[in-house]
Design a protein around this motif. Sequence first.
Motif, PDB file in Angstrom:
ATOM      1  N   LEU A 191       0.829  -1.206   0.000  1.00 12.34           N
ATOM      2  CA  LEU A 191       0.000   0.000   0.000  1.00 12.34           C
ATOM      3  C   LEU A 191       0.865   1.258   0.000  1.00 12.34           C
ATOM      4  O   LEU A 191       1.939   1.282   0.601  1.00 12.34           O
ATOM      5  CB  LEU A 191      -0.895   0.030   1.242  1.00 12.34           C
ATOM      6  N   PRO A 192       0.390   2.327  -0.636  1.00 11.12           N
ATOM      7  CA  PRO A 192       1.073   3.613  -0.485  1.00 11.12           C
ATOM      8  C   PRO A 192       0.756   4.199   0.892  1.00 11.12           C
ATOM      9  O   PRO A 192      -0.267   3.863   1.498  1.00 11.12           O
ATOM     10  CB  PRO A 192       0.453   4.462  -1.599  1.00 11.12           C
ATOM     11  N   GLU A 193       1.631   5.059   1.368  1.00 14.84           N
ATOM     12  CA  GLU A 193       1.337   5.714   2.639  1.00 14.84           C
ATOM     13  C   GLU A 193       0.249   6.764   2.469  1.00 14.84           C
ATOM     14  O   GLU A 193      -0.613   6.926   3.341  1.00 14.84           O
ATOM     15  CB  GLU A 193       2.592   6.373   3.200  1.00 14.84           C
ATOM     16  N   HIS A 194       0.273   7.462   1.356  1.00 12.17           N
ATOM     17  CA  HIS A 194      -0.691   8.526   1.085  1.00 12.17           C
ATOM     18  C   HIS A 194      -1.453   8.237  -0.206  1.00 12.17           C
ATOM     19  O   HIS A 194      -0.921   7.635  -1.135  1.00 12.17           O
ATOM     20  CB  HIS A 194       0.009   9.886   0.931  1.00 12.17           C
ATOM     21  N   LEU A 195      -2.687   8.713  -0.250  1.00  2.47           N
ATOM     22  CA  LEU A 195      -3.482   8.699  -1.474  1.00  2.47           C
ATOM     23  C   LEU A 195      -4.126  10.070  -1.599  1.00  2.47           C
ATOM     24  O   LEU A 195      -4.953  10.460  -0.783  1.00  2.47           O
ATOM     25  CB  LEU A 195      -4.549   7.603  -1.427  1.00  2.47           C
ATOM     26  N   VAL A 196      -3.715  10.814  -2.617  1.00  2.00           N
ATOM     27  CA  VAL A 196      -4.249  12.152  -2.867  1.00  2.00           C
ATOM     28  C   VAL A 196      -5.180  12.069  -4.068  1.00  2.00           C
ATOM     29  O   VAL A 196      -4.760  11.652  -5.160  1.00  2.00           O
ATOM     30  CB  VAL A 196      -3.124  13.165  -3.139  1.00  2.00           C
ATOM     31  N   ILE A 197      -6.438  12.454  -3.880  1.00  2.00           N
ATOM     32  CA  ILE A 197      -7.421  12.433  -4.957  1.00  2.00           C
ATOM     33  C   ILE A 197      -7.866  13.861  -5.232  1.00  2.00           C
ATOM     34  O   ILE A 197      -8.399  14.535  -4.347  1.00  2.00           O
ATOM     35  CB  ILE A 197      -8.637  11.566  -4.602  1.00  2.00           C
ATOM     36  N   ILE A 198      -7.651  14.318  -6.465  1.00  2.00           N
ATOM     37  CA  ILE A 198      -8.085  15.647  -6.887  1.00  2.00           C
ATOM     38  C   ILE A 198      -9.320  15.484  -7.772  1.00  2.00           C
ATOM     39  O   ILE A 198      -9.250  14.884  -8.847  1.00  2.00           O
ATOM     40  CB  ILE A 198      -6.975  16.384  -7.657  1.00  2.00           C
ATOM     41  N   ASP A 199     -10.432  16.010  -7.302  1.00  2.00           N
ATOM     42  CA  ASP A 199     -11.698  15.946  -8.024  1.00  2.00           C
ATOM     43  C   ASP A 199     -11.895  17.268  -8.760  1.00  2.00           C
ATOM     44  O   ASP A 199     -12.082  18.313  -8.148  1.00  2.00           O
ATOM     45  CB  ASP A 199     -12.834  15.692  -7.030  1.00  2.00           C
ATOM     46  N   ASN A 200     -11.886  17.209 -10.074  1.00  2.00           N
ATOM     47  CA  ASN A 200     -11.991  18.411 -10.902  1.00  2.00           C
ATOM     48  C   ASN A 200     -13.435  18.904 -11.018  1.00  2.00           C
ATOM     49  O   ASN A 200     -13.977  19.040 -12.117  1.00  2.00           O
ATOM     50  CB  ASN A 200     -11.411  18.139 -12.295  1.00  2.00           C
ATOM     51  N   ALA A 201     -14.052  19.171  -9.856  1.00  2.00           N
ATOM     52  CA  ALA A 201     -15.415  19.723  -9.818  1.00  2.00           C
ATOM     53  C   ALA A 201     -16.388  18.839 -10.589  1.00  2.00           C
ATOM     54  O   ALA A 201     -17.178  19.316 -11.410  1.00  2.00           O
ATOM     55  CB  ALA A 201     -15.434  21.153 -10.353  1.00  2.00           C
TER      56      ALA A 201
END
Length: 328
Positions: free
Chosen positions: A42-52
């Motif tokens: 697993l990655p330590e972080h998961l960043v999800i950017i939702d483009n509106a």
Amino acid sequence: MTGVETDTDRRIARGVAVVVVTYRRPAMLAQLLESVAGSTLLPEHLVIIDNASGDETPAVVEAARAALGPVELDYRLLERNLGGAGGFHEGVRLAHAAGAEWMWLMDDDVALAPSGLETLLAHAGRYRCLMGERENSDGRPFFFQNVFFPALGVALPRPGNLFRRADVWHTNLATFEGLFVHRSVVDAIGFPDPRFFITWDDLAYGWLASHVTDVVCVKGVVLQRLRHQRQISLGVRHLAEASDLSRFYMMRNRGLLVHYLRARGRYRPIPFAFGTALVALKEVLRLVAVERRLKGMGSITRGMREARRIARDDAWSGLPEVPPADRP
């Protein structure tokens, strides 16, 4: 510092952040998040950017939190759609600020191979900017334009099996569909340029990276595309269906590419104009042979006009600098 640890019987790659940009594909995003949760590492972080997106994407993310277990999830809903380029700019910025040593970039229409992260980390001791192999939705290898020719301003393929003699081959471009990049490279070249909106942003970023480090592709499938696209094979390359918006930016963003080349003394007007003609011809062929229509030609000509305007803009400047960030 990157390292593998065990937390509640799950192996975690400390210092690794997966950065996902999503826009109105909640079903595919759910499959991607399921594949992250099912990874052998697993990655330590998961960043999800939702483009509106303005749909059920927030609910999909919340539903995935429990399955992701110890992964630190950072979901950001943007006020407006910044395109893939703007989304990756924001995602890399957040991952960098969180102290990530490695950032694995991808769109929402892919799934991780179970051991994909382990495949990349196996080469992380030697390389700082790398990609793995990708598969199409039908399991066939994904076609990749793998060499950038600055004089023409276009990417072209190397023929044959590139892994015939070694498990690694060198390139001078990148794709945000799977780029695995170390923070030292980001420190050196900045965040992805949001001005591209879509298209050419990852190629330009990889070309910048190739000036400060080796950029490589390693053997081993790390991602599978979830989205099926109509496409044809021309032997030396494949052509897939696209949108008129994509066609516009395919031509428009060549104006930005002029500035990248000019800043490094690599801009040659006549060869670059020939490269632009090749790109325009490719887009016309995509319309006629793949999408079987002529409507959409206007997006090509509008993009070319906008590219000329951007190329003449004397106020253009390079990538924004990366602000110093305290490590957590």
